[in-house]
Design an enzyme around this catalytic site. Structure first.
Site, PDB file in Angstrom:
ATOM      1  N   ASP A   1     -16.815  -1.189 -13.722  1.00 17.81           N
ATOM      2  CA  ASP A   1     -15.762  -1.453 -14.466  1.00 17.81           C
ATOM      3  C   ASP A   1     -14.696  -0.521 -14.519  1.00 17.81           C
ATOM      4  O   ASP A   1     -15.164   0.303 -15.195  1.00 17.81           O
ATOM      5  CB  ASP A   1     -16.156  -2.524 -15.691  1.00 17.81           C
ATOM      6  CG  ASP A   1     -14.805  -3.009 -16.182  1.00 17.81           C
ATOM      7  OD1 ASP A   1     -15.331  -4.145 -16.805  1.00 17.81           O
ATOM      8  OD2 ASP A   1     -13.877  -2.695 -16.062  1.00 17.81           O
TER       9      ASP A   1
ATOM     10  N   HIS B   1       0.952  -1.368   0.124  1.00 19.05           N
ATOM     11  CA  HIS B   1       0.048   0.073  -0.004  1.00 19.05           C
ATOM     12  C   HIS B   1       0.848   1.309  -0.013  1.00 19.05           C
ATOM     13  O   HIS B   1       0.471   2.143  -0.844  1.00 19.05           O
ATOM     14  CB  HIS B   1      -1.037  -0.004   1.060  1.00 19.05           C
ATOM     15  CG  HIS B   1      -2.079  -0.978   0.978  1.00 19.05           C
ATOM     16  ND1 HIS B   1      -2.567  -1.521   2.256  1.00 19.05           N
ATOM     17  CD2 HIS B   1      -2.510  -1.775  -0.003  1.00 19.05           C
ATOM     18  CE1 HIS B   1      -3.632  -2.405   1.564  1.00 19.05           C
ATOM     19  NE2 HIS B   1      -3.669  -2.604   0.415  1.00 19.05           N
TER      20      HIS B   1
ATOM     21  N   ASP C   1      -4.856  -0.826  -8.499  1.00 15.29           N
ATOM     22  CA  ASP C   1      -4.919  -1.716  -7.791  1.00 15.29           C
ATOM     23  C   ASP C   1      -5.751  -3.098  -7.776  1.00 15.29           C
ATOM     24  O   ASP C   1      -6.738  -3.050  -7.379  1.00 15.29           O
ATOM     25  CB  ASP C   1      -5.108  -1.316  -6.127  1.00 15.29           C
ATOM     26  CG  ASP C   1      -5.068  -2.177  -5.086  1.00 15.29           C
ATOM     27  OD1 ASP C   1      -5.742  -1.971  -4.066  1.00 15.29           O
ATOM     28  OD2 ASP C   1      -4.424  -3.188  -5.108  1.00 15.29           O
TER      29      ASP C   1
ATOM     30  N   THR D   1      -6.896  -7.069  -9.120  1.00 15.40           N
ATOM     31  CA  THR D   1      -6.745  -8.599  -8.971  1.00 15.40           C
ATOM     32  C   THR D   1      -5.763  -8.825 -10.063  1.00 15.40           C
ATOM     33  O   THR D   1      -5.177  -7.904 -10.967  1.00 15.40           O
ATOM     34  CB  THR D   1      -7.967  -9.232  -9.186  1.00 15.40           C
ATOM     35  OG1 THR D   1      -8.597  -8.825 -10.265  1.00 15.40           O
ATOM     36  CG2 THR D   1      -8.625  -9.173  -7.812  1.00 15.40           C
ATOM     37  N   ASP D   2      -5.161 -10.150 -10.335  1.00 11.71           N
ATOM     38  CA  ASP D   2      -4.442 -10.509 -11.442  1.00 11.71           C
ATOM     39  C   ASP D   2      -5.360 -10.772 -12.542  1.00 11.71           C
ATOM     40  O   ASP D   2      -6.394 -10.639 -12.673  1.00 11.71           O
ATOM     41  CB  ASP D   2      -3.909 -12.021 -11.033  1.00 11.71           C
ATOM     42  CG  ASP D   2      -2.837 -12.189  -9.636  1.00 11.71           C
ATOM     43  OD1 ASP D   2      -3.697 -11.950  -8.727  1.00 11.71           O
ATOM     44  OD2 ASP D   2      -1.773 -11.568  -9.854  1.00 11.71           O
TER      45      ASP D   2
HETATM   46  N1  SAM Z   1      -3.559  -5.695  -3.917  1.00 10.30           N
HETATM   47  C1  SAM Z   1      -4.115  -6.604  -4.240  1.00 10.30           C
HETATM   48  C2  SAM Z   1      -3.387  -7.712  -5.438  1.00 10.30           C
HETATM   49  O1  SAM Z   1      -2.255  -7.034  -5.527  1.00 10.30           O
HETATM   50  O2  SAM Z   1      -3.544  -8.743  -5.741  1.00 10.30           O
HETATM   51  C3  SAM Z   1      -5.443  -6.182  -4.912  1.00 10.30           C
HETATM   52  C4  SAM Z   1      -6.277  -5.688  -3.944  1.00 10.30           C
HETATM   53  S1  SAM Z   1      -7.776  -5.050  -4.357  1.00 10.30           S
HETATM   54  C5  SAM Z   1      -8.624  -6.048  -3.337  1.00 10.30           C
HETATM   55  C6  SAM Z   1      -8.477  -5.676  -6.157  1.00 10.30           C
HETATM   56  C7  SAM Z   1      -9.603  -5.211  -6.413  1.00 10.30           C
HETATM   57  O3  SAM Z   1      -9.733  -5.040  -7.702  1.00 10.30           O
HETATM   58  C8  SAM Z   1     -10.831  -6.199  -6.175  1.00 10.30           C
HETATM   59  O4  SAM Z   1     -11.493  -5.685  -5.178  1.00 10.30           O
HETATM   60  C9  SAM Z   1     -11.337  -6.439  -7.248  1.00 10.30           C
HETATM   61  O5  SAM Z   1     -12.973  -6.597  -7.142  1.00 10.30           O
HETATM   62  C10 SAM Z   1     -11.037  -5.259  -8.417  1.00 10.30           C
HETATM   63  N2  SAM Z   1     -11.042  -5.352  -9.587  1.00 10.30           N
HETATM   64  C11 SAM Z   1     -10.993  -6.455 -10.384  1.00 10.30           C
HETATM   65  N3  SAM Z   1     -11.166  -6.210 -11.683  1.00 10.30           N
HETATM   66  C12 SAM Z   1     -11.836  -5.010 -11.621  1.00 10.30           C
HETATM   67  C13 SAM Z   1     -12.143  -4.331 -12.937  1.00 10.30           C
HETATM   68  N4  SAM Z   1     -12.242  -4.364 -14.085  1.00 10.30           N
HETATM   69  N5  SAM Z   1     -12.557  -2.849 -12.645  1.00 10.30           N
HETATM   70  C14 SAM Z   1     -12.569  -2.445 -11.204  1.00 10.30           C
HETATM   71  N6  SAM Z   1     -12.165  -3.018 -10.218  1.00 10.30           N
HETATM   72  C15 SAM Z   1     -11.652  -4.358 -10.477  1.00 10.30           C
END
Ligand code: SAM
Length: 289
Positions: A142, A66, A160, A162-163
């Protein structure tokens, strides 16, 4: 005596290995509209959030990721007023951004309202200082749609995510990065969660390739996060201002002082500048071809 449940991280199964975490207590588990979400207590890492079998955040080591995803771009930029977070569900990044009083407005675009909802209860240390803050806006959408349609402009964009699987896949595409560039101010900077190069080299190489097609400067910086296993975590870097990546440590220290020298546990001006010195295998992987 009940056998202890072990929850596996399945992100690297294709590489033939997985980590498993002994569960003290499951605090929350559900299949949301977008992904499988489980939050559990672990005796060493504290609260651990996993989405689709990938560790997102733990209370024990969250500060590293963070702080490095926030203070590096904001203090490198030096005059960031409008900041956008794409993803960031648990609000851990938002909490760090709002430590910068010079940031006039922070917008977070998260696709999955459930992640924010449950973070209100289970990650109060992040959500409390954020959700009530008048400088903070939350948009449930999104991220691809938002950056493609917004007429707002941002000095710093922090992805920030997801993968690159499920809802996060689109956030690693050239189309998304081009749309991010469209809504950045001149000389703005974008940083991205870009995986662990030792285990996920293709992800970083592809993103940096896109950055270099779209921006004057594209690359990455690194930090080591214990629960993002596999060594260095890469944070993608893209800007049309190639000087931002090399702001001298003295200048970063002065900006940190002006920002009120808020407490940090990983980030320092020296760590900031050193993070751009890449190990040879990473530098060679992303070297211009
Ligand atoms: N730090 C973490 C990592 O490195 O894996 C990521 C943390 S954060 C929880 C990731 C967030 O991205 C999730 O809450 C997920 O719902 C969001 N997310 C995934 N795809 C997305 C998209 N297309 N648009 C916006 N948010 C998205």
């Amino acid at each position: 005596m009940a056998t202890k449940r072990w929850i596996p991280e399945t992100l690297f199964e294709a590489l033939g290995f997985r980590m498993s975490y002994a569960v003290e207590r499951v605090l929350y588990e559900m299949q949301t509209e977008h992904q499988h979400l489980v939050l559990f207590d672990h005796k060493f890492f504290g609260k651990m959030l996993m989405l689709d079998g990938a560790t997102q955040v733990t209370t024990r080591d969250e500060f590293i990721y963070h702080e490095m995803m926030t203070h590096v771009p904001i203090l490198a930029h030096g005059r960031a007023r409008e900041v956008l977070i794409v993803g960031g569900g648990d609000c851990g990044i938002a909490e760090e951004v709002l430590k910068h009083k010079s940031v006039a407005r922070l917008t977070q675009v998260e696709i999955d309202a459930s992640v924010v909802e449950f973070s209100k209860e289970h990650f109060r240390e992040f959500t409390r200082p954020v959700l009530g803050n008048k400088r903070f806006d939350l948009v449930i959408d999104d991220g691809m749609n938002f950056v493609a349609e917004t007429d707002r402009r941002f000095d710093v964009i922090i992805v920030d995510s997801t993968d690159p699987q499920g809802p996060g896949k689109v956030l690693f595409t050239r189309k998304f990065y081009a749309a991010c560039k469209r809504c950045m101010t001149a000389g703005g900077v974008m940083v991205t969660q870009n995986g662990v190069p030792f285990l996920q080299p293709a992800e970083l190489v592809a993103s940096v390739g896109h950055f270099r097609k779209l921006f004057a400067d594209g690359g990455c910086y690194v930090a080591s996060i214990p629960t993002y296993v596999g060594g260095h975590m890469a944070m993608g870097w893209a800007s049309d201002n190639a000087r931002l990546r090399a702001v001298p440590v003295k200048t970063i220290a002065e900006r940190y002082k002006r920002a009120g020298r808020f407490p940090t546990r990983y980030w320092t001006p020296e760590v900031h500048c050193a993070a751009f010195a890449l190990p040879r295998f990473i530098a060679e992987a992303i070297a211009k071809r």
